[in-house]
Design a protein around this motif. Sequence first.
Motif, PDB file in Angstrom:
ATOM      1  N   ASP A 444    -110.015 -31.129 -33.016  1.00 53.80           N
ATOM      2  CA  ASP A 444    -108.532 -31.780 -33.355  1.00 53.80           C
ATOM      3  C   ASP A 444    -107.401 -30.769 -32.844  1.00 53.80           C
ATOM      4  N   ALA A 445    -106.065 -31.341 -33.342  1.00 52.74           N
ATOM      5  CA  ALA A 445    -104.992 -30.300 -32.953  1.00 52.74           C
ATOM      6  C   ALA A 445    -105.210 -28.831 -33.340  1.00 52.74           C
ATOM      7  N   ASP A 446    -105.981 -28.766 -34.552  1.00 52.02           N
ATOM      8  CA  ASP A 446    -106.257 -27.397 -35.229  1.00 52.02           C
ATOM      9  C   ASP A 446    -107.420 -26.720 -34.718  1.00 52.02           C
ATOM     10  N   LYS A 447    -108.123 -27.256 -33.666  1.00 53.16           N
ATOM     11  CA  LYS A 447    -109.335 -26.811 -33.348  1.00 53.16           C
ATOM     12  C   LYS A 447    -110.324 -27.105 -34.125  1.00 53.16           C
ATOM     13  N   ASN A 448    -110.351 -27.791 -35.119  1.00 52.67           N
ATOM     14  CA  ASN A 448    -111.440 -28.007 -35.979  1.00 52.67           C
ATOM     15  C   ASN A 448    -112.510 -29.202 -35.360  1.00 52.67           C
ATOM     16  N   SER A 449    -113.787 -28.728 -35.462  1.00 53.72           N
ATOM     17  CA  SER A 449    -114.849 -29.386 -34.959  1.00 53.72           C
ATOM     18  C   SER A 449    -115.051 -30.546 -35.943  1.00 53.72           C
ATOM     19  N   MET A 450    -116.215 -31.437 -35.758  1.00 46.31           N
ATOM     20  CA  MET A 450    -116.919 -32.271 -36.833  1.00 46.31           C
ATOM     21  C   MET A 450    -117.237 -31.492 -37.969  1.00 46.31           C
ATOM     22  N   LEU A 451    -117.967 -30.298 -37.752  1.00 46.97           N
ATOM     23  CA  LEU A 451    -118.609 -29.576 -38.768  1.00 46.97           C
ATOM     24  C   LEU A 451    -117.430 -28.873 -39.752  1.00 46.97           C
ATOM     25  N   HIS A 452    -116.247 -28.589 -39.085  1.00 48.56           N
ATOM     26  CA  HIS A 452    -115.195 -28.302 -39.867  1.00 48.56           C
ATOM     27  C   HIS A 452    -114.702 -29.232 -40.725  1.00 48.56           C
ATOM     28  N   MET A 453    -114.651 -30.390 -40.428  1.00 50.20           N
ATOM     29  CA  MET A 453    -114.399 -31.405 -41.238  1.00 50.20           C
ATOM     30  C   MET A 453    -115.041 -31.759 -42.706  1.00 50.20           C
ATOM     31  N   ALA A 454    -116.699 -31.620 -42.239  1.00 54.29           N
ATOM     32  CA  ALA A 454    -117.399 -31.602 -43.282  1.00 54.29           C
ATOM     33  C   ALA A 454    -117.384 -30.297 -44.084  1.00 54.29           C
ATOM     34  N   GLY A 455    -116.751 -29.315 -43.741  1.00 53.87           N
ATOM     35  CA  GLY A 455    -116.493 -28.305 -44.540  1.00 53.87           C
ATOM     36  C   GLY A 455    -115.157 -28.019 -45.592  1.00 53.87           C
ATOM     37  N   PHE A 456    -114.188 -29.283 -45.157  1.00 57.21           N
ATOM     38  CA  PHE A 456    -113.255 -29.365 -46.165  1.00 57.21           C
ATOM     39  C   PHE A 456    -113.710 -30.048 -47.520  1.00 57.21           C
ATOM     40  N   LEU A 457    -112.834 -29.830 -48.530  1.00 58.80           N
ATOM     41  CA  LEU A 457    -113.216 -30.461 -49.884  1.00 58.80           C
ATOM     42  C   LEU A 457    -112.998 -31.868 -49.722  1.00 58.80           C
ATOM     43  N   SER A 458    -114.048 -32.720 -50.240  1.00 56.44           N
ATOM     44  CA  SER A 458    -113.735 -34.325 -50.359  1.00 56.44           C
ATOM     45  C   SER A 458    -112.580 -34.375 -51.108  1.00 56.44           C
ATOM     46  N   PRO A 459    -111.828 -35.622 -50.656  1.00 57.25           N
ATOM     47  CA  PRO A 459    -110.749 -36.095 -51.470  1.00 57.25           C
ATOM     48  C   PRO A 459    -111.203 -36.549 -52.900  1.00 57.25           C
ATOM     49  N   HIS A 460    -110.453 -36.454 -53.769  1.00 57.15           N
ATOM     50  CA  HIS A 460    -110.759 -36.522 -55.099  1.00 57.15           C
ATOM     51  C   HIS A 460    -111.258 -37.863 -55.884  1.00 57.15           C
ATOM     52  N   PRO A 461    -110.753 -38.940 -55.014  1.00 56.58           N
ATOM     53  CA  PRO A 461    -111.557 -40.360 -55.367  1.00 56.58           C
ATOM     54  C   PRO A 461    -112.865 -40.272 -55.107  1.00 56.58           C
ATOM     55  N   GLN A 462    -113.249 -39.580 -53.995  1.00 58.49           N
ATOM     56  CA  GLN A 462    -114.699 -39.730 -53.722  1.00 58.49           C
ATOM     57  C   GLN A 462    -115.578 -38.792 -54.785  1.00 58.49           C
ATOM     58  N   LEU A 463    -114.969 -37.522 -54.934  1.00 57.56           N
ATOM     59  CA  LEU A 463    -115.498 -36.732 -55.923  1.00 57.56           C
ATOM     60  C   LEU A 463    -115.727 -37.206 -57.326  1.00 57.56           C
ATOM     61  N   ASP A 464    -114.614 -37.639 -57.644  1.00 55.31           N
ATOM     62  CA  ASP A 464    -114.754 -38.462 -58.956  1.00 55.31           C
ATOM     63  C   ASP A 464    -115.774 -39.383 -59.326  1.00 55.31           C
ATOM     64  N   ARG A 465    -116.698 -39.873 -58.135  1.00 45.30           N
ATOM     65  CA  ARG A 465    -117.486 -41.035 -58.477  1.00 45.30           C
ATOM     66  C   ARG A 465    -118.678 -40.256 -58.821  1.00 45.30           C
ATOM     67  N   ILE A 466    -118.900 -38.875 -58.657  1.00 41.81           N
ATOM     68  CA  ILE A 466    -120.177 -38.184 -58.912  1.00 41.81           C
ATOM     69  C   ILE A 466    -119.909 -37.475 -60.315  1.00 41.81           C
ATOM     70  N   SER A 467    -121.129 -37.362 -61.434  1.00 42.52           N
ATOM     71  CA  SER A 467    -120.671 -36.910 -62.636  1.00 42.52           C
ATOM     72  C   SER A 467    -121.065 -35.398 -62.243  1.00 42.52           C
ATOM     73  N   GLY A 468    -120.059 -34.553 -63.049  1.00 48.89           N
ATOM     74  CA  GLY A 468    -120.539 -33.015 -62.978  1.00 48.89           C
ATOM     75  C   GLY A 468    -120.177 -32.394 -61.848  1.00 48.89           C
ATOM     76  N   ALA A 469    -119.585 -31.406 -62.105  1.00 48.28           N
ATOM     77  CA  ALA A 469    -119.087 -30.243 -60.927  1.00 48.28           C
ATOM     78  C   ALA A 469    -120.191 -29.840 -60.025  1.00 48.28           C
ATOM     79  N   ALA A 470    -121.563 -29.666 -60.552  1.00 44.09           N
ATOM     80  CA  ALA A 470    -122.840 -29.256 -60.032  1.00 44.09           C
ATOM     81  C   ALA A 470    -123.270 -30.419 -58.799  1.00 44.09           C
ATOM     82  N   LEU A 471    -123.119 -31.493 -59.380  1.00 47.08           N
ATOM     83  CA  LEU A 471    -123.649 -32.679 -58.515  1.00 47.08           C
ATOM     84  C   LEU A 471    -122.541 -32.852 -57.245  1.00 47.08           C
ATOM     85  N   GLN A 472    -121.362 -32.606 -57.606  1.00 44.21           N
ATOM     86  CA  GLN A 472    -120.269 -32.665 -56.651  1.00 44.21           C
ATOM     87  C   GLN A 472    -120.491 -31.644 -55.705  1.00 44.21           C
ATOM     88  N   MET A 473    -120.946 -30.374 -55.961  1.00 45.33           N
ATOM     89  CA  MET A 473    -121.092 -29.295 -55.048  1.00 45.33           C
ATOM     90  C   MET A 473    -122.502 -29.686 -54.391  1.00 45.33           C
TER      91      MET A 473
END
Length: 680
Positions: A444-473
């Motif tokens: 992308d414009a900031d030289k992020n590859s697809m794998l960099h996209m996976a390195g970013f933290l998920s949006p909160h609505p997606q994380l909130d569907r999973i119980s507990g911070a450990a399972l989110q991780m």
Amino acid sequence: MGENLWDIVESMDEPPKPEDGDKFKYWRSKNASALHVIQMSCNGDAFSEIRNITSAKEAWDILEVKFKPQPESTDKIISDDEVNNPDDQYQLYERFPKALKDGNLDATKEIITQYPNAVSKIISRTGRTALYVAAIAGHTEIVETLVEKMLPEDLEMKDSNGITALTVALYYNANTKIVECMVKKSKKLPTVVDSWGMPVIWAFRYCPIKMARYLYSVTTIEDLISWENHGYAAELISQAIITKCYDVALHLLHRCPQLATTLGIYQYTPVHILAIYSSGRPLKFWQKWINESIVIYGDRVIKEIYTKLPTNIDMSSDKELRGKVWSLQRVAMHFDILGFNKIYEMKLLHIQTSELLRRMCEEIKKLDENQISRSDIIIALFRAVEKENFEFVESILKLIPDLAEAYDIHGRNIFMAAINCRQDKIFSLIHGVGTKLAATNDVDADKNSMLHMAGFLSPHPQLDRISGAALQMQRELQWFKAVESVVPPWTCGWTNSKFLTPRQLFTREHKQLLSEGEKWMKETATSCTVVGALIVTIMFAATFTVPGGNDEETGYPKFLDDKTFMLFIISDAISLFSSTTSVLMFLGILTSTYAEDDFLKSLPKKLMIGLGTLFLSIAAMMISFCAAVCLMLDGKKSWVALFIISLASIPVTLFVLMQFPLLIEIYLSTYRPNIFNRKP
């Protein structure tokens, strides 16, 4: 004035030039702010007049010329000939509006008798017509009296601000009788454009659905879809989609298919709105089962009915359609009896949106490359990714595969956006496009590859569907590993504009989540260790204090030959060993290093085994207790034994209700199939 911007519009001086330095920068900043305020205050009509204007003063002057109301409207205001003396003036400008507001029918009729033309004139000093005043007040009888005395074209009159009486009636009270009374007199009224827009659109945007549907049913479709009203008709489709009146949208689109890609008055096409508002929440497993049942039982019937248009059809002359409607009603009745009517309605809406999408795709297919690039279809595609609208994305990519190479404002392709929003079904479509290799090599414009996209933290609505911070991780790690298996090897060491590799970016973005996951794991393990240790203590002691005691000569338990005693011993041993195993697993969690990769398999496995064995130990302990009670009562007072056994089931049930869902979620999260389905 409040933002100190009025001087930009009011000034008669020439604006400074770029060579004026700081003076020009100051003017440019204030001009941009003032222009933004003016643009944000405009509706679609007004904005179209100043769309390409860059000067706030010039924009203001254009709007002033076009829209500023005249101080007097000589063809509408009560003429001097009609007002002969101060008493007459009082009658018209003071008494008449007061009678209308107060609902005084007798006074209203008296004034109308004396001044018949007053019903079609401006009668207040604020520039309002009699019908306008009565519509705001919501007095049905007075409105009916006024409408009866008016010509159809009189109902289309606007006040000094350019607003019709029908619009204010919808805005202030949405009184069905008042609206019906006006519309029966003038069929064109729902499509008369005023400064607030078009009444039928206003109804869908702000009024109850019942009122909106009524107004649409009496709207002259030919007027609505006329060339000059295309923007309004497209906006009506958009508002119908937002309010889930998909049958209305289908009807209008059937009459004028090109509206699908026409900009509405709020600068969005119906395609764009469908991308945002037609996605639904994920169904639970039992809802999916019911949904499939509806597909088998009634999908064909429902689909046939909702593809046979128009909406306002007279079924009395169509025996075939009547039969289909009856079949549909039986489907609805069947699922309503089962208590699943909500799922049925969801399925019905899904069929309608699918048909709507199909019809829109047929229209998009007619566009050439330049028309697509000028429309908001590409923006709609990326918004659909954000909203998890898989069906929309799939349909558009099947229709126009080249859009897989489209980019958003950040320079990301559709699959990079899917990773960033954690939309696994949408990303899985990458396996079906011919440009898969090119897509995986994009940055992308900031030289992020697809794998960099996976390195970013998920949006909160997606994380909130999973119980507990450990399972989110754990879920975040699974995403990173899954994307890593798809992208070419060079991306693993590629650095973005901030000189971070994908793994370094992942570590930085998930630092807080890692800490929260460690805390959640330790707290869960500590609580369960206490329970497990308590069970170990109890069951160990119970082994040497058996019911009935031991024989004094042999030392063997007195009930050794009783089958119930053997049940007691076996369940006691199971409870002791399983609780010991549980404690050891939780101790293993407490002493873990809590590295990132530990959350992928190691820690979830330990937690799963610990919770499973703890549940087994509690159940076995209750069985052991019940067996001991039965031995002591020895068949006597059997009702007491049954009562105690019933009570013993309570803690087991509570544990299942509170902890078993977590155990199932951990299992599914750890051993689920690959995130990406290569054959979606």
